[in-house]
Design a protein around this motif. Structure first.
Motif, PDB file in Angstrom:
ATOM      1  N   LYS A  99     -96.292  -2.772  -1.208  1.00  0.00           N
ATOM      2  CA  LYS A  99     -95.251  -3.699  -0.760  1.00  0.00           C
ATOM      3  C   LYS A  99     -95.364  -3.905   0.755  1.00  0.00           C
ATOM      4  CE  LYS A  99     -91.806  -2.234  -4.226  1.00  0.00           C
ATOM      5  NZ  LYS A  99     -92.479  -1.050  -4.750  1.00  0.00           N
ATOM      6  N   ALA A 100     -94.552  -4.839   1.255  1.00  0.00           N
ATOM      7  CA  ALA A 100     -94.401  -5.027   2.691  1.00  0.00           C
ATOM      8  C   ALA A 100     -92.909  -5.097   2.991  1.00  0.00           C
ATOM      9  CB  ALA A 100     -95.097  -6.302   3.154  1.00  0.00           C
ATOM     10  N   TYR A 101     -92.493  -4.377   4.035  1.00  0.00           N
ATOM     11  CA  TYR A 101     -91.064  -4.326   4.392  1.00  0.00           C
ATOM     12  C   TYR A 101     -90.868  -4.849   5.806  1.00  0.00           C
ATOM     13  CZ  TYR A 101     -90.328  -1.218   0.385  1.00  0.00           C
ATOM     14  OH  TYR A 101     -90.261  -0.686  -0.881  1.00  0.00           O
ATOM     15  N   LEU A 102     -89.753  -5.557   5.996  1.00  0.00           N
ATOM     16  CA  LEU A 102     -89.336  -5.984   7.317  1.00  0.00           C
ATOM     17  C   LEU A 102     -87.990  -5.323   7.599  1.00  0.00           C
ATOM     18  CD1 LEU A 102     -90.317  -7.943   9.578  1.00  0.00           C
ATOM     19  CD2 LEU A 102     -88.694  -9.625   8.636  1.00  0.00           C
ATOM     20  N   CYS A 103     -87.911  -4.559   8.703  1.00  0.00           N
ATOM     21  CA  CYS A 103     -86.683  -3.808   8.957  1.00  0.00           C
ATOM     22  C   CYS A 103     -86.263  -3.907  10.415  1.00  0.00           C
ATOM     23  CB  CYS A 103     -86.860  -2.341   8.575  1.00  0.00           C
ATOM     24  SG  CYS A 103     -88.142  -1.486   9.515  1.00  0.00           S
ATOM     25  N   GLU A 104     -84.961  -3.759  10.640  1.00  0.00           N
ATOM     26  CA  GLU A 104     -84.438  -3.717  12.005  1.00  0.00           C
ATOM     27  C   GLU A 104     -84.649  -2.334  12.619  1.00  0.00           C
ATOM     28  OE1 GLU A 104     -80.324  -4.729  11.868  1.00  0.00           O
ATOM     29  OE2 GLU A 104     -80.654  -6.578  10.742  1.00  0.00           O
ATOM     30  N   SER A 105     -84.440  -1.285  11.798  1.00  0.00           N
ATOM     31  CA  SER A 105     -84.571   0.094  12.267  1.00  0.00           C
ATOM     32  C   SER A 105     -85.607   0.816  11.417  1.00  0.00           C
ATOM     33  CB  SER A 105     -83.230   0.831  12.159  1.00  0.00           C
ATOM     34  OG  SER A 105     -82.256   0.227  12.962  1.00  0.00           O
ATOM     35  N   LEU A 106     -86.564   1.445  12.103  1.00  0.00           N
ATOM     36  CA  LEU A 106     -87.608   2.190  11.414  1.00  0.00           C
ATOM     37  C   LEU A 106     -87.461   3.675  11.774  1.00  0.00           C
ATOM     38  CD1 LEU A 106     -90.215   2.318   9.716  1.00  0.00           C
ATOM     39  CD2 LEU A 106     -91.498   1.865  11.824  1.00  0.00           C
ATOM     40  N   VAL A 107     -87.250   4.501  10.771  1.00  0.00           N
ATOM     41  CA  VAL A 107     -87.039   5.935  10.984  1.00  0.00           C
ATOM     42  C   VAL A 107     -88.241   6.706  10.450  1.00  0.00           C
ATOM     43  CG1 VAL A 107     -85.556   7.926  10.548  1.00  0.00           C
ATOM     44  CG2 VAL A 107     -84.542   5.631  10.742  1.00  0.00           C
ATOM     45  N   VAL A 108     -88.854   7.499  11.304  1.00  0.00           N
ATOM     46  CA  VAL A 108     -89.996   8.314  10.893  1.00  0.00           C
ATOM     47  C   VAL A 108     -89.497   9.735  10.617  1.00  0.00           C
ATOM     48  CG1 VAL A 108     -92.275   9.181  11.517  1.00  0.00           C
ATOM     49  CG2 VAL A 108     -91.530   6.914  12.300  1.00  0.00           C
ATOM     50  N   ALA A 109     -89.527  10.099   9.337  1.00  0.00           N
ATOM     51  CA  ALA A 109     -89.091  11.424   8.894  1.00  0.00           C
ATOM     52  C   ALA A 109     -90.189  12.021   8.020  1.00  0.00           C
ATOM     53  CB  ALA A 109     -87.774  11.328   8.118  1.00  0.00           C
ATOM     54  N   ILE A 130     -99.258  11.172   9.811  1.00  0.00           N
ATOM     55  CA  ILE A 130     -98.852   9.780   9.997  1.00  0.00           C
ATOM     56  C   ILE A 130     -97.745   9.629  11.041  1.00  0.00           C
ATOM     57  CG2 ILE A 130     -97.258   9.900   8.024  1.00  0.00           C
ATOM     58  CD1 ILE A 130     -97.795   6.879   7.630  1.00  0.00           C
ATOM     59  N   GLY A 131     -96.787  10.569  11.058  1.00  0.00           N
ATOM     60  CA  GLY A 131     -95.694  10.461  12.023  1.00  0.00           C
ATOM     61  C   GLY A 131     -96.177  10.519  13.455  1.00  0.00           C
ATOM     62  N   TYR A 132     -97.158  11.389  13.711  1.00  0.00           N
ATOM     63  CA  TYR A 132     -97.717  11.509  15.054  1.00  0.00           C
ATOM     64  C   TYR A 132     -98.492  10.250  15.425  1.00  0.00           C
ATOM     65  CZ  TYR A 132     -96.781  16.354  13.706  1.00  0.00           C
ATOM     66  OH  TYR A 132     -96.198  17.503  13.255  1.00  0.00           O
ATOM     67  N   LYS A 133     -99.188   9.683  14.449  1.00  0.00           N
ATOM     68  CA  LYS A 133     -99.956   8.459  14.703  1.00  0.00           C
ATOM     69  C   LYS A 133     -99.043   7.287  15.038  1.00  0.00           C
ATOM     70  CE  LYS A 133    -103.959   9.732  11.878  1.00  0.00           C
ATOM     71  NZ  LYS A 133    -104.765   9.430  10.660  1.00  0.00           N
ATOM     72  N   ILE A 134     -97.904   7.213  14.333  1.00  0.00           N
ATOM     73  CA  ILE A 134     -96.943   6.139  14.621  1.00  0.00           C
ATOM     74  C   ILE A 134     -96.393   6.308  16.041  1.00  0.00           C
ATOM     75  CG2 ILE A 134     -94.696   5.170  13.992  1.00  0.00           C
ATOM     76  CD1 ILE A 134     -95.345   6.008  11.064  1.00  0.00           C
ATOM     77  N   ALA A 135     -96.076   7.547  16.391  1.00  0.00           N
ATOM     78  CA  ALA A 135     -95.552   7.817  17.741  1.00  0.00           C
ATOM     79  C   ALA A 135     -96.555   7.367  18.799  1.00  0.00           C
ATOM     80  CB  ALA A 135     -95.241   9.297  17.895  1.00  0.00           C
ATOM     81  N   GLU A 136     -97.794   7.738  18.622  1.00  0.00           N
ATOM     82  CA  GLU A 136     -98.827   7.379  19.601  1.00  0.00           C
ATOM     83  C   GLU A 136     -99.055   5.869  19.635  1.00  0.00           C
ATOM     84  OE1 GLU A 136    -101.930   9.900  18.169  1.00  0.00           O
ATOM     85  OE2 GLU A 136    -101.469  11.504  19.605  1.00  0.00           O
ATOM     86  N   GLN A 137     -98.965   5.233  18.465  1.00  0.00           N
ATOM     87  CA  GLN A 137     -99.145   3.781  18.413  1.00  0.00           C
ATOM     88  C   GLN A 137     -98.140   3.057  19.303  1.00  0.00           C
ATOM     89  OE1 GLN A 137     -98.875   2.015  14.471  1.00  0.00           O
ATOM     90  NE2 GLN A 137     -98.483  -0.013  15.320  1.00  0.00           N
ATOM     91  N   PHE A 138     -96.922   3.604  19.356  1.00  0.00           N
ATOM     92  CA  PHE A 138     -95.873   2.951  20.126  1.00  0.00           C
ATOM     93  C   PHE A 138     -95.610   3.624  21.481  1.00  0.00           C
ATOM     94  CE2 PHE A 138     -95.156   1.439  15.817  1.00  0.00           C
ATOM     95  CZ  PHE A 138     -95.014   0.072  16.043  1.00  0.00           C
TER      96      PHE A 138
END
Length: 402
Positions: free
Chosen positions: A152-162, A176-184
């Motif tokens: 699927k594909a999701y569009l969200c206002e708030s993205l929570v990495v847990a 994956i959580g660390y990769k998302i952090a580094e990406q941003f």
């Protein structure tokens, strides 16, 4: 491309923190979706505490957590405490019991805690999307997040990495959580396995061969002076038990650990008492009244102690002998070879730098709408329910904001 599904809040990770955050946000009227690549939610909860889940600790305080910023945990812990989670558990009729040092466990299965979270999510209108792997994340010009998953594909206002840490890879742990952090643009501190058994060098493994299963109440200290008073356990791979798991969070490669084998005694006083009442008996036999006999047998072969202990009677010990023996048993040192790693570790030390996250909302300071909660953050609790309490507290704090 998959049809884009809009949701107010998308949470990556259906574990303790993610589900708690989802229910909290859902009750605020937010449209919440939780995605997780696993077959079922709460997998780590299910195997924790021997399958009974040590779900919190009544004595939870900020100093029970390791974090580069020791003040970071205070806000969330004060706003959602152990008592708050206990009230939730009782409201759902979960039977539980107290163990030592404030630890609370389910009477029956850890499934009860997962059921509490899933029921709360259901009541709050949360959607759960399992077997869904996050493939990419993009921040749009409208300051929303487009998250592509495997189906699927999701569009969200708030993205929570847990998404948790790296522990127990068989349960699907990933970076994956660390990769998302580094990406941003968030900093990720080095990670390592914590609350984990030690392995031993080959010569020590041979020395302690045959001691597997022996447990001793000790005071175990790291070279930086941190100490814990609980049991150590000899295993066929090395050393485990609560005191070892605790000190592993403070141990670094190449360091020794210092073990007081007789924390309830002053051995000098004990030996003097023996001299007065049991002078003819051997040191070896009398020590076996304080420590497991098989362990004492191993100590007999230690180079430091052999000249003192082997075949000597108490009355034969001089003042220097007694001091050396006392120091040896109250400050017994052993240098681990390493740890068993993420495979058996309970938590991950390190993670997303708390300097880059609001301690009140868990939003990334330089990236609005992006949040990090639970184990993925650089917060590691002591053994005994503290890490689950961190998940509940951070999850609620974030859920009140997203």
């Amino acid at each position: 491309m998959s049809k884009v599904i809009s949701t107010d809040v998308l949470i990556i990770g259906a574990g303790a923190a993610g589900l708690m955050c989802a229910a909290t946000a859902g009750y605020r009227g937010r449209n919440v979706t939780v995605v997780d690549m696993g077959k079922k939610p709460g997998r780590k909860i299910l195997i924790s505490g021997g399958g009974r889940c040590n779900f919190t600790n009544q004595n939870t305080l900020p100093h029970h957590y390791i974090c580069q910023n020791p003040h970071f945990v205070k806000s969330a812990l004060s706003r959602y405490s152990a008592d708050d989670f206990i009230e939730l558990v009782e409201r759902h009729g979960v039977d539980y019991h107290h163990k030592t040092l404030g630890q609370l466990f389910c009477d029956d299965s850890a499934q009860a805690i997962v059921d509490v979270l899933l029921t709360e999510c259901d009541w709050a209108g949360v959607s759960l999307d399992l077997r869904s792997e996050v493939l990419s994340i993009t921040k749009t010009d409208e300051q929303t997040y487009l998250v592509n998953t495997s189906d699927k594909a999701y569009l969200c206002e708030s993205l929570v990495v847990a998404s948790g840490g790296l522990t127990m890879p068989k349960l699907g742990a990933s970076p994956i959580g660390y990769k998302i952090a580094e990406q941003f643009g968030l900093k990720v501190l080095p990670t390592t396995a914590a609350l984990v058994p030690f392995t031993l060098h080959e010569h020590d493994k041979q020395r302690f061969d045959g001691l597997s299963g022996i447990s001793i109440d000790c005071k175990v200290s790291s070279e930086n002076g941190t100490s814990f008073r609980e049991n150590i356990l000899f295993t066929h791979r090395g050393l485990s038990g609560p005191a070892i798991l605790q000190i592993s969070s403070f141990w670094r490669a190449g360091q020794a650990i210092i073990i007081d084998l007789l924390p309830d005694y002053n051995l000098v006083d004990v030996i003097n008492d023996w001299r007065a009442n049991q002078a003819q008996k051997s040191v070896k036999n009398l020590l076996a009244t304080l420590l497991p006999k098989r362990f004492v047998e191993v100590l007999m072969h230690e180079e430091v102690t052999a000249p003192l202990i082997t075949d000597k009677a108490i009355k034969q010990l001089n003042h220097n002998d007694i001091q050396v023996l006392s120091n040896y048993l109250h400050h017994w040192q052993i240098k681990p070879n390493g740890t068993e790693g993420y495979r058996t570790a309970e938590v991950t030390l390190g993670g997303v730098d708390t300097d880059d996250i609001s301690s009140k909302t868990f939003e990334a300071k330089q990236c609005s709408g992006l949040y990090f909660i639970g184990e993925v953050v650089d917060v590691t609790g002591f053994l005994g329910g503290y890490n689950f309490q961190w998940c509940w507290s951070s999850g609620v704090a974030c859920g009140q904001e997203v």
